[in-house]
Write a protein that holds these residues in place. Sequence first.
Motif, PDB file in Angstrom:
ATOM      1  N   ASP A  86      -1.500  13.042  -4.055  1.00 14.96           N
ATOM      2  CA  ASP A  86      -2.641  13.178  -3.150  1.00 14.96           C
ATOM      3  C   ASP A  86      -2.288  13.091  -1.669  1.00 14.96           C
ATOM      4  N   ILE A  87      -1.011  12.982  -1.335  1.00 13.27           N
ATOM      5  CA  ILE A  87      -0.612  12.780   0.058  1.00 13.27           C
ATOM      6  C   ILE A  87      -1.147  13.883   0.965  1.00 13.27           C
TER       7      ILE A  87
ATOM      8  N   LEU B 253      -6.481   3.851   1.434  1.00 18.26           N
ATOM      9  CA  LEU B 253      -5.144   3.266   1.546  1.00 18.26           C
ATOM     10  C   LEU B 253      -4.597   3.389   2.966  1.00 18.26           C
TER      11      LEU B 253
ATOM     12  N   LEU C 194      -6.461   9.975   0.534  1.00 16.67           N
ATOM     13  CA  LEU C 194      -5.904   8.623   0.589  1.00 16.67           C
ATOM     14  C   LEU C 194      -6.448   7.824   1.767  1.00 16.67           C
TER      15      LEU C 194
ATOM     16  N   ILE D  90       0.955   4.188  -2.899  1.00 21.67           N
ATOM     17  CA  ILE D  90       0.886   5.632  -2.665  1.00 21.67           C
ATOM     18  C   ILE D  90       2.037   6.327  -3.379  1.00 21.67           C
TER      19      ILE D  90
ATOM     20  N   CYS E 278       0.824  -1.214   0.000  1.00 18.51           N
ATOM     21  CA  CYS E 278       0.000   0.000   0.000  1.00 18.51           C
ATOM     22  C   CYS E 278       0.859   1.265   0.000  1.00 18.51           C
TER      23      CYS E 278
ATOM     24  N   HIS F 189      -0.153   7.582  -6.237  1.00 19.30           N
ATOM     25  CA  HIS F 189      -0.962   8.569  -5.525  1.00 19.30           C
ATOM     26  C   HIS F 189      -0.155   9.621  -4.768  1.00 19.30           C
TER      27      HIS F 189
END
Length: 128
Positions: free
Chosen positions: A86-87, A101, A98, A79, A75, A83
């Motif tokens: 998008d943190i 996740l 997120l 990220i 996972c 992703h």
Amino acid sequence: MISKNTDIGLLVLRISIGGLMLFHGVAKILHGISFLTENMGVIGYAVYIGEVLAPLAILLGWRTKIASLVFAVNCIVAIAVAHAQDIFSISDHGGYALELLMLYILGAVALFFTGAGKYAVSTTNKWD
């Protein structure tokens, strides 16, 4: 006196994170993961370990601690690879972008520290 049902709680947690992630893994099996292998090469196949094998082990309660660690790392890599932008983001609905996740990661970390509980296929190994 109120009885704590910790083992049932751990079973529910295992079903939740293992079962729900398994849908992602099965989707990649059915539709292929060429989009991952084109960008990441052979490492793209590690997704099958993190999204199929580890969730199955978590569901069954077999080597739950190591499976949860693999699952959490999978996972975190998802990220970082897909992703990262998008943190620090909020979704259109006002939640953390997120959050799913992060729920997977935190659930896996909890299982890493607790193990599977007594309702598991294996309970005697140090990785259970």
